[in-house]
Each structure stands twice: as structure tokens, then as C-alpha cells.
Design a protein around this motif. Structure first.
Motif, mmCIF file in Angstrom:
data_model
loop_
_atom_site.group_PDB
_atom_site.id
_atom_site.type_symbol
_atom_site.label_atom_id
_atom_site.label_comp_id
_atom_site.label_asym_id
_atom_site.label_seq_id
_atom_site.Cartn_x
_atom_site.Cartn_y
_atom_site.Cartn_z
ATOM 1 N N LEU A 68 48.421 34.813 31.680
ATOM 2 C CA LEU A 68 46.865 34.692 31.558
ATOM 3 C C LEU A 68 46.167 33.803 31.171
ATOM 4 C CD1 LEU A 68 44.625 36.751 32.171
ATOM 5 C CD2 LEU A 68 44.782 37.612 29.863
ATOM 6 N N GLU A 91 46.708 43.154 30.450
ATOM 7 C CA GLU A 91 46.544 42.192 29.714
ATOM 8 C C GLU A 91 45.995 42.297 28.367
ATOM 9 O OE1 GLU A 91 47.189 39.954 31.741
ATOM 10 O OE2 GLU A 91 46.761 40.576 33.646
ATOM 11 N N LEU A 120 40.060 42.040 34.995
ATOM 12 C CA LEU A 120 41.566 42.267 34.620
ATOM 13 C C LEU A 120 42.239 43.534 34.437
ATOM 14 C CD1 LEU A 120 40.751 39.723 31.759
ATOM 15 C CD2 LEU A 120 41.545 39.060 34.138
ATOM 16 N N SER A 169 48.962 39.838 35.051
ATOM 17 C CA SER A 169 49.818 38.719 34.825
ATOM 18 C C SER A 169 51.079 38.676 34.165
ATOM 19 C CB SER A 169 48.880 38.011 33.899
ATOM 20 O OG SER A 169 48.891 38.530 32.500
ATOM 21 N N THR A 195 42.564 38.906 39.030
ATOM 22 C CA THR A 195 43.778 38.679 39.104
ATOM 23 C C THR A 195 44.385 39.376 40.451
ATOM 24 O OG1 THR A 195 44.554 40.168 37.436
ATOM 25 C CG2 THR A 195 44.373 37.704 36.829
#
Length: 411
Positions: free
Chosen positions: A359, A380, A376, A348, A344
Motif C-alpha cells: 500500500l 488495509e 481502499l 494490497s 486498488t
């Protein structure tokens, strides 16, 4: 014309098994682990980098295959919260492992040292993950992207390299905000920089290729472990672009293309049973270099990665437009020939704010494009697992379900 490269590495260094007490609980930060002595012996490398079709079976684990799953990105940077990682991420069953940044200056003692490379920092940072039975991916950084990423205020590029290399000190976001004290960024295609950087890459591969807990290598073509010269550099609105493009630096799309492909030529000479991941990026708004690098990487059996997973990518793709670096179409083109990785662009946001977004749809979109590896951010799992996180009560369940669903799909 590209420089003539050395012949493939013929031998590698084997280090004896680390002596650890696996029954003890992990209770301290990785930076506090004592140095791990190593004894080396020389063996021939059993297998070069090969496309997935040449491996049997693909992604089955162990030597000759690439890991699959969800990985915590850059677990050891100063910006990470280790105490919470240890509590809420380290032993989470959805976590396949982590990426450890290998800052060049922490392992390189200098050309005049009796033993130039000391890998104890890497072993210290990896040890908790090894004890937890997780995979560790190694990202060799030659240059930090931001001053806050430097280890103990020390430049990630060794001082002796900076003394020999033309440098630029400018880090700005596209269209504005600049760092007041940016890292010194070497001119990556400088011959002296490449000479030293390629030497440490060969040493890292020799040291870690036989480690069963190592998943893949990712080496910076530019800053960090990525393939651009600086944050937003090459975009006309970035204040740093003009500095890079003016003499004596003379950055251009042609210069960056030649540097990138020359570096891939070098990587293709390295023999290792581990996967080497190559990241693709735009040059300005052009996808041309990204497409050429992806084709080269697939031909050589490298993994292909991007750090451009965002809700904007989903929106563009659904409108029939190109994702950043055209990765959405490129991944479909090269799946299942080589490992595919996405990260990402930032953590997120469950509330749909920002360009990354929540996400769950990101994971679903990546899986639909053949992604094997998700890198990630710590947030998250904090949203999913930490009851004290401010977004856990509202979004924790949906994040938990999304992580479990993706992890199951990648087993």
C-alpha cells in the motif's frame, strides 16, 4: 443515433432530519438497524453539477464540493467483516468515510407498488457512519459482478427488470476460471433496462442530494458501479467475450462506446449539488473509450475514477508506458479541474506478491497524480490496526504511517 433525453430534473424530494440518538454507542451490525421513516416535501435544486473551478472553494466540504480522503470500499457487501470494521476502521481518524453499495433490488418494490422505492436499507447501512461523523458515498449497482456479492442470495437486478431484458449468464476471469452460478447480467443498452435503471437513479438523486453526510454518487454503466460489461469481457482471452459478441447481443467496441456516452448524456441532465463520479476502463487493450469518457466527464464537471491502482501501473508508468485505461496521464491532464478517484484493483499485499503490491507506494503514486479520493479495501486498515492480523506485526507500522501520511495530505 442517441435517444432524445428528458429535460433536466426540475425538483427534488427533501426528507426531514433523521431522528437518531447520537449519544448511544454503535454496537450492532448495520443490517439490524430499524427502518427510518421519512417525510418528503418538494424543493427546487440549488445547484447543478459544475466543474471544480465553478465551486468556491473546491473540496471545502458541504454542498457543492466533493469529499477528499481515504474511504472504505463497499462496506456493506456480504464479503465484508462488519464486526472488525466496527472495531478497527469505523472510528479511525484516517478514514474519511465509506462507500455504501445500493443494490437496486433492495430499494425497488416494483412498478405496481403504491410507493415504488423504499430507501430504508440505505439509511440502515449508512447510520453507523453518520453517527461516527463520516461521509457516505453511494454506489448504485444495477448488477452484481459476482454471485457472492448478491444480498441474501437475491439478484441485485430486480426480477421484473430481468423478465423484460435480454440477459447473459457468464462471469469468467481473463484466460480461465469461471463462476459456476453467475448472476444474470442484463444487456445494459437494452431500452427496457435503461428505462427502469434511469428511473431509479433519478429517484436516488432526489432522495439523497440534500443529505449533508452524502459525498458523491457513482452509478454503474455496466456491472457494479463501473463501466465494463463484465469481469474481463471485451478481452479476447475471456471465455465470456464470445458470448457477448455473438447474436443477438452483438457487443462491440462501437456498441459499448455509444452506450457509455449515451449514459453520460443522461447523467448530464441530472441536477445535484453532489459530485457524480464516472469510472473509466479499457475496452480490450484499447484506451480510446476511456479517453473519450474522461474528456466528456471533465467537460460536464463529473469526477473521474479508476479501479486500476496497482504496482504494475507504477512499473509501466516509470517505463514510459501507459497505465490501465491510460489513467496516469489522464489524471495529470484533468487535475485540478475535476475530482479524481482511484481504487486498488484488489487488496494490497505488503509482501510484494500479486499485481497490486504494498500500500505505501500506491498511496504516494496516487497523490503524485493528483488523486483526491482513495477507495481502499478493509484489509488495509486491518493490517495497520488489528494486532491479531497475521501481517500486522511485520507491516502494521508502515501501513499505519502510510495511511496517516495520505490522510493528512488530503485534508
Amino acid at each position: 443515433m442517441r435517444r432524445k433525453l428528458l429535460s433536466p430534473v426540475a425538483t427534488f424530494i427533501l426528507t426531514l432530519m433523521l431522528l437518531v440518538l447520537s449519544t448511544l454507542p454503535i454496537s450492532c451490525s448495520p443490517s439490524n438497524f430499524s427502518s427510518i421513516p421519512t417525510t418528503t416535501t418538494t424543493i427546487s435544486n440549488p445547484s447543478p453539477n459544475k466543474p471544480r473551478s465553478a465551486q468556491a472553494p473546491p473540496f471545502s466540504g458541504g454542498v457543492g464540493s466533493s469529499p477528499r480522503g481515504l474511504f472504505l470500499n463497499t462496506a456493506n457487501l456480504p464479503t465484508q467483516d462488519w464486526s472488525r470494521i466496527e472495531k478497527f476502521i469505523l472510528n479511525d481518524p484516517t478514514v474519511s468515510g465509506t462507500n455504501i453499495v445500493v443494490p437496486w433490488s433492495t430499494v425497488d418494490l416494483g412498478v405496481n407498488a403504491s410507493l415504488q422505492y423504499d430507501w430504508s436499507y440505505v439509511y440502515q447501512q449508512a447510520q453507523p457512519w453518520i453517527d461516527a461523523g463520516k461521509t457516505v458515498n453511494l454506489l448504485l449497482w444495477g448488477v452484481a459482478q459476482k454471485a457472492e456479492q448478491e444480498i441474501n442470495g437475491q439478484s441485485i437486478t430486480p426480477a421484473y427488470v430481468l423478465e423484460e431484458t435480454e440477459t447473459v449468464s457468464c462471469q469468467c476471469k481473463v484466460g480461465g476460471e469461471c463462476e459456476s452460478n453467475p448472476p444474470q447480467t442484463p444487456v445494459f443498452w437494452d431500452e427496457d433496462y435503461q428505462k427502469h435503471y434511469r428511473k431509479v437513479i433519478k429517484a436516488a438523486v432526489a432522495e439523497f442530494s440534500d443529505r449533508p453526510w452524502v459525498g458523491y454518487f457513482r452509478f454503474g454503466i455496466g456491472v457494479g458501479a463501473e463501466s465494463y460489461p463484465g469481469n474481463g469481457v471485451s478481452y479476447a482471452k475471456n471465455p465470456c467475450t464470445q458470448i457477448w459478441e455473438q447474436p443477438p447481443i452483438n457487443l462491440s467496441e462501437t456498441v459499448w462506446r455509444n452506450h457509455s456516452l449515451d449514459f453520460l448524456d443522461f447523467l448530464s441532465t441530472i441536477e445535484t449539488p453532489k459530485t457524480i463520479l464516472v469510472t473509466i476502463n479499457n475496452y480490450g487493450k484499447s484506451h480510446d473509450i476511456a479517453k473519450e469518457m474522461a474528456a466528456y466527464a471533465a467537460k460536464k464537471g463529473f469526477g473521474i475514477g479508476t479501479q486500476g491502482l496497482t504496482k504494475n501501473a507504477i512499473a509501466l508508468y516509470n517505463k514510459g508506458k501507459d497505465c490501465y485505461a491510460d489513467w496516469c496521464d489522464l489524471f495529470l491532464q484533468y487535475d485540478p479541474k475535476v475530482p479524481l478517484e482511484v481504487q486498488t484493483a484488489a487488496q494490497s499485499n505488503p509482501a510484494e506478491k500479486g499485481r497490486v503490491g504494498p500500500l505505501p507506494p500506491l498511496l504516494d503514486f496516487g497523490l503524485a497524480k493528483g488523486v483526491d479520493i482513495f477507495e481502499l479495501y478493509q484489509a488495509e486498515w486491518f493490517v495497520a490496526n488489528d494486532p491479531n492480523h497475521h501481517l500486522h506485526k511485520k507491516y502494521g507500522k508502515s501501513y499505519r504511517q502510510a495511511l496517516e501520511k495520505a490522510a493528512a495530505a488530503l485534508k
